[in-house]
Enzyme design. Structure first.
Site, PDB file in Angstrom:
ATOM      1  NE  ARG A  37      -2.361   0.663   3.845  1.00 54.16           N
ATOM      2  CZ  ARG A  37      -1.720   1.338   4.818  1.00 54.16           C
ATOM      3  NH1 ARG A  37      -1.335   2.570   4.617  1.00 54.16           N
ATOM      4  NH2 ARG A  37      -1.495   0.767   5.986  1.00 54.16           N
ATOM      5  CG  HIS A  45      -6.050   1.923   6.604  1.00 53.95           C
ATOM      6  ND1 HIS A  45      -6.073   0.599   6.231  1.00 53.95           N
ATOM      7  CD2 HIS A  45      -7.250   2.175   7.186  1.00 53.95           C
ATOM      8  CE1 HIS A  45      -7.250   0.077   6.564  1.00 53.95           C
ATOM      9  NE2 HIS A  45      -7.968   1.002   7.144  1.00 53.95           N
ATOM     10  CE1 TYR A  65       1.122   2.629   8.729  1.00 57.65           C
ATOM     11  CE2 TYR A  65      -0.201   4.270   9.887  1.00 57.65           C
ATOM     12  CZ  TYR A  65      -0.023   3.429   8.816  1.00 57.65           C
ATOM     13  OH  TYR A  65      -0.956   3.381   7.818  1.00 57.65           O
TER      14      TYR A  65
HETATM   15  C1  LIG Z   1     -14.369  -6.651  12.430  1.00 58.89           C
HETATM   16  C2  LIG Z   1     -13.544  -5.406  12.267  1.00 58.89           C
HETATM   17  N1  LIG Z   1     -12.581  -5.136  13.174  1.00 58.89           N
HETATM   18  C3  LIG Z   1     -11.813  -4.017  13.042  1.00 58.89           C
HETATM   19  C4  LIG Z   1     -12.031  -3.152  11.997  1.00 58.89           C
HETATM   20  C5  LIG Z   1     -11.186  -1.896  11.847  1.00 58.89           C
HETATM   21  N2  LIG Z   1     -10.292  -2.033  10.698  1.00 58.89           N
HETATM   22  C6  LIG Z   1     -10.558  -1.437   9.514  1.00 58.89           C
HETATM   23  S1  LIG Z   1      -9.402  -1.752   8.363  1.00 58.89           S
HETATM   24  C7  LIG Z   1      -8.502  -2.703   9.427  1.00 58.89           C
HETATM   25  C8  LIG Z   1      -7.195  -3.333   8.980  1.00 58.89           C
HETATM   26  C9  LIG Z   1      -7.387  -4.301   7.857  1.00 58.89           C
HETATM   27  O1  LIG Z   1      -6.138  -4.720   7.368  1.00 58.89           O
HETATM   28  P1  LIG Z   1      -6.029  -5.735   6.168  1.00 58.89           P
HETATM   29  O2  LIG Z   1      -6.977  -6.868   6.356  1.00 58.89           O
HETATM   30  O3  LIG Z   1      -4.588  -6.084   6.012  1.00 58.89           O
HETATM   31  O4  LIG Z   1      -6.553  -4.921   4.903  1.00 58.89           O
HETATM   32  P2  LIG Z   1      -5.992  -3.581   4.261  1.00 58.89           P
HETATM   33  O5  LIG Z   1      -6.824  -2.447   4.833  1.00 58.89           O
HETATM   34  O6  LIG Z   1      -4.531  -3.468   4.599  1.00 58.89           O
HETATM   35  O7  LIG Z   1      -6.220  -3.698   2.787  1.00 58.89           O
HETATM   36  C10 LIG Z   1      -9.122  -2.761  10.664  1.00 58.89           C
HETATM   37  C11 LIG Z   1      -8.584  -3.508  11.834  1.00 58.89           C
HETATM   38  C12 LIG Z   1     -13.059  -3.481  11.070  1.00 58.89           C
HETATM   39  N3  LIG Z   1     -13.305  -2.720   9.999  1.00 58.89           N
HETATM   40  N4  LIG Z   1     -13.785  -4.616  11.221  1.00 58.89           N
END
Ligand SMILES: Cc1ncc(C[n+]2csc(CCOP(=O)(O)OP(=O)(O)O)c2C)c(N)n1
Length: 357
Positions: free
Chosen positions: A254, A258, A267
């Site tokens: 990425r 985010h 970070y």
């Molecule tokens: C069940 C749940 N827990 C926490 C969150 C908060 N949250 C949003 S994005 C994220 C990180 C996701 O990381 P990843 O799966 O690696 O996907 P990326 O965003 O890096 O594409 C989190 C913890 C959420 N949306 N849903």
């Protein structure tokens, strides 16, 4: 001592960061990569426009997929129309390839329900913002295909962070037992918001999480669209022919925050990000196409102009779309609203309608 079982995770890369194509997969048609490149480039242009709209208060939030275009467009480009995509929020390239319009995507990120009710592809799932909850939905969709004896595949896309959730493990387990026509595509973009992949798992790969489900796990360079199409294509055809599910891990990065609500400089280092830019997927594909005589400077200039015109038309249409009533917040949740929502709906109806941005 005897060895009870042994496993390995294959890794695929064909097109390296310099745009050199080594030992291409059999039957590779370079011509087929031109529409893929065009959609990847449009995805990137869309991304920049969406961030600009958010920064000027005209979108609520936006999760950029800058740097992940090969993964998202590549995986969609080997699906059939009748397969079903179960996405998270960062698959703009896949939505565009599958026929979701730019206006619909803008509406979604404006908080407009019509952004989830796309004209096509009607059977794809809406964006899943809850992390990994759609993995179970993917097994449900695949079980329906199997039950109806349809040669269709459920393609579930998730992030590296999502593989830490129980939902993912449960879905992989069930898909393995029932040999469901599911492909779990894990886009490993290095980070789950501020948590680096190395703190997300003690495993050497995310692909090996398949092993516990008794199914194959494969890894590919997710910035190499040739490798993405090869591994996802093989997994889809395996699922379609009744041989069951696969976990595919695509290694990408990425390149930006985010979401527009994040500041990644807090970070991670500038050095890490600039090293990742040297690996990005668009330039390497363009170099390959140019070397093969399939893409010239004039093609690139025409594409940029075309993309800008398409985007400006989409932005104008989006901004001119009359807002939905505030009651749309609750209108699509239940067939019959529970009493407390009936009361809330009445309150919303009494207020003035919302607006975009
Ligand atoms: C069940 C749940 N827990 C926490 C969150 C908060 N949250 C949003 S994005 C994220 C990180 C996701 O990381 P990843 O799966 O690696 O996907 P990326 O965003 O890096 O594409 C989190 C913890 C959420 N949306 N849903």
């Amino acid at each position: 001592m005897k060895t009870a079982a042994q496993f390995s995770v294959p890794y695929f890369q064909f097109l390296d960061a310099r745009g050199e194509l080594a030992e291409p997969p059999p039957g590779l048609a370079l011509n087929a990569l031109i529409p893929v490149y065009r959609t990847m480039a449009f995805t990137r242009a869309f991304d920049a426009r969406a961030v600009a709209l958010q920064r000027t208060g005209q979108l609520r939030t936006f999760p950029s997929s800058l740097g992940e275009e090969a993964a998202t467009v590549g995986l969609a480009s080997v699906m059939r129309a009748e397969d079903v995509l179960l996405p998270t929020y960062r698959e703009t390239g896949a939505f565009l390839w599958r026929g979701v319009t730019p206006v619909e995507i803008f509406l979604y990120w404006a908080g407009d329900e019509r952004g989830s009710c796309v004209a096509g592809p009607r059977e794809d799932f809406p964006i899943s913002v809850p992390i990994a909850s759609h993995c179970g939905h993917a097994t449900g969709v695949a079980a329906a295909f199997q039950h109806r004896k349809q040669a269709r595949v459920a393609v579930c896309v998730l992030g590296d962070g999502a593989t830490s959730k129980g939902d993912f493990y449960e879905a992989v387990n069930l898909a393995g037992i029932w040999r469901l026509p599911t492909v779990f595509v894990v886009i490993n973009n290095g980070w789950a918001i501020s948590v680096p992949a190395a703190r997300q798992t003690a495993c050497a790969t995310f692909a090996q999480k398949a092993i516990a489900g008794g199914i194959p796990g494969v890894q590919a360079d997710g910035n190499d669209v040739v490798a993405v199409r090869h591994v996802v294509g093989q997994a889809i055809e395996r699922a379609r022919s009744g041989d069951g599910p696969t976990v595919v891990e695509l290694l990408s990065y990425r390149l930006t925050d985010h979401t527009t609500a994040d500041d990644a400089r807090r970070y991670r280092s500038a050095e890490e990000v600039s090293a990742a830019w040297a690996e990005e997927p668009l330039v390497r594909l363009r170099k390959l196409l140019a070397r093969e005589g399939l893409w010239a400077k004039a093609d690139e200039e025409a594409l940029i102009a075309d993309n800008q015109a398409r985007l400006e038309a989409a932005v104008a249409e989006y901004l001119a779309t009359p807002p939905q009533p505030l009651t749309s917040i609750v209108d699509y949740l239940y067939a019959e609203l529970p009493a407390e929502l009936v009361a809330q709906r009445a309150e919303l109806a009494a207020r003035e309608g919302g607006h975009h941005g």
